[in-house]
Design a protein around this motif. Structure first.
Motif, PDB file in Angstrom:
ATOM      1  N   GLN A  46      37.267  38.057  33.258  1.00  0.00           N
ATOM      2  CA  GLN A  46      37.474  39.382  33.836  1.00  0.00           C
ATOM      3  C   GLN A  46      37.884  40.393  32.773  1.00  0.00           C
ATOM      4  OE1 GLN A  46      38.305  41.453  37.714  1.00  0.00           O
ATOM      5  NE2 GLN A  46      36.633  41.126  36.337  1.00  0.00           N
ATOM      6  N   VAL A  91      46.960  36.062  42.455  1.00  0.00           N
ATOM      7  CA  VAL A  91      47.266  35.807  41.044  1.00  0.00           C
ATOM      8  C   VAL A  91      47.403  34.313  40.777  1.00  0.00           C
ATOM      9  CG1 VAL A  91      49.021  36.115  39.261  1.00  0.00           C
ATOM     10  CG2 VAL A  91      48.295  38.071  40.651  1.00  0.00           C
ATOM     11  N   LEU A  95      43.997  40.472  38.922  1.00  0.00           N
ATOM     12  CA  LEU A  95      43.387  40.486  37.586  1.00  0.00           C
ATOM     13  C   LEU A  95      42.408  41.637  37.422  1.00  0.00           C
ATOM     14  CD1 LEU A  95      43.984  38.612  35.185  1.00  0.00           C
ATOM     15  CD2 LEU A  95      44.876  37.816  37.373  1.00  0.00           C
ATOM     16  N   ALA A 132      40.231  34.526  34.644  1.00  0.00           N
ATOM     17  CA  ALA A 132      41.067  35.618  34.153  1.00  0.00           C
ATOM     18  C   ALA A 132      40.550  36.147  32.823  1.00  0.00           C
ATOM     19  CB  ALA A 132      42.516  35.148  34.007  1.00  0.00           C
ATOM     20  N   GLU A 174      42.180  30.084  34.496  1.00  0.00           N
ATOM     21  CA  GLU A 174      42.261  30.675  33.160  1.00  0.00           C
ATOM     22  C   GLU A 174      40.920  31.280  32.753  1.00  0.00           C
ATOM     23  OE1 GLU A 174      43.116  29.456  28.479  1.00  0.00           O
ATOM     24  OE2 GLU A 174      43.408  27.969  30.069  1.00  0.00           O
ATOM     25  N   VAL A 207      43.789  32.354  40.554  1.00  0.00           N
ATOM     26  CA  VAL A 207      42.799  32.644  39.518  1.00  0.00           C
ATOM     27  C   VAL A 207      42.906  31.629  38.384  1.00  0.00           C
ATOM     28  CG1 VAL A 207      42.119  34.329  37.774  1.00  0.00           C
ATOM     29  CG2 VAL A 207      42.714  35.093  40.079  1.00  0.00           C
TER      30      VAL A 207
END
Length: 271
Positions: A104, A93, A148, A101, A98, A96
């Protein structure tokens, strides 16, 4: 010939390709959404007008709405919709970015949502239809390194469960398919890898496990046909070996923990 019309996203590979071929081979029609419409040239040669290949960016809501309109005009309606397009984002987490994320969620969550919103007026209007969301065992169970991806699939599970109750009276059926590990490209070239931070090196080394046996995507053909032909299809169904005992253990542990902390929970309600 059943004469059903399918709309399948992510139809060029993996489950999407298998189910596209299964539908066409039994005489159904398929609107095949993909990032590359020419991926279906061979199927078009074999099945002619029964397949409508469309290059669609499912993260673009306006483009999705237009594509669904084109499908209904071409085939006269839609019976089965399968939201299959997704990809895996691998990374802790903290690792990752921005953009990773957001991308995704744009594909796995919002892409599914936009297609769902686009097809529902047509399904409601005819008082029938079957909307299938391809979730994952990762939509009900979490592992480190996929936070994510889990977030996207848990979200799909959440809105789909609400949707099922909302559209039941309109004659629209809803199913969540939750596959285990299969030999698709999900963890291959289509996956995105976050840049690794050395602070998690020891954790990664400790969590490394022998590669698990993966299911054969082609083996799901009979299962998907059985689901779409069922008078009362399930809201949730696992695909593959292993998910059910795993989830039984996981949910038993959750209940045990909730019960163990129930005194605190009750006190938090107030007088």
């Amino acid at each position: 010939m059943s004469g059903k019309t399918w709309l399948i996203t992510g139809a060029s590979a993996g489950f999407g390709r298998e189910w596209t071929e299964a539908a066409l081979e039994r005489g159904d029609r398929v609107a095949a959404f993909s990032r590359s419409a020419d991926a279906f040239d061979g199927l078009a040669e074999t099945h002619g007008e029964a397949i409508l290949p469309l290059r669609v960016d499912i993260t673009d809501r306006a483009e999705v709405l237009d594509a669904v309109r084109r499908v209904t005009e071409h085939f006269g309606g839609i019976d089965i919709v399968i939201n299959n397009a997704d990809y895996g984002l691998f990374g802790m987490v903290e690792e990752v970015t921005e953009l990773q994320a957001r991308d995704q969620l744009e594909v796995n969550l919002f892409g599914s949502l936009w297609v769902t919103q686009a097809v529902l007026p047509y399904l409601r209007g005819r008082g029938s239809g079957h909307l299938i969301q391809v979730s994952s065992i990762a939509g009900v169970y979490s592992l480190p390194g996929l936070g994510l991806y889990h977030a996207s699939k848990f979200a799909v599970e959440g809105f789909t469960a609400s949707l099922a109750a909302e559209v039941e009276d309109f004659g629209v059926k809803v199913t969540l398919i939750e596959p285990a590990g299969y030999a698709t490209d999900w963890a291959g070239s289509s996956a995105v890898q976050a840049e690794r931070s050395s602070v998690y090196d020891d954790f990664r080394a400790a969590m490394t496990r022998p590669a698990a046996k993966r299911g054969e995507p082609g083996a799901t053909r009979a299962a998907i046909l059985q689901i779409v032909d069922a008078d009362e299809p399930p809201l949730r169904i696992f695909f593959g070996q292993g998910p059910l005992p795993l989830i039984k253990k996981e949910y038993a542990a959750r209940i045990e923990e909730w019960e163990r902390w129930d005194e605190v929970s009750q006190a938090a309600f107030g007088g």
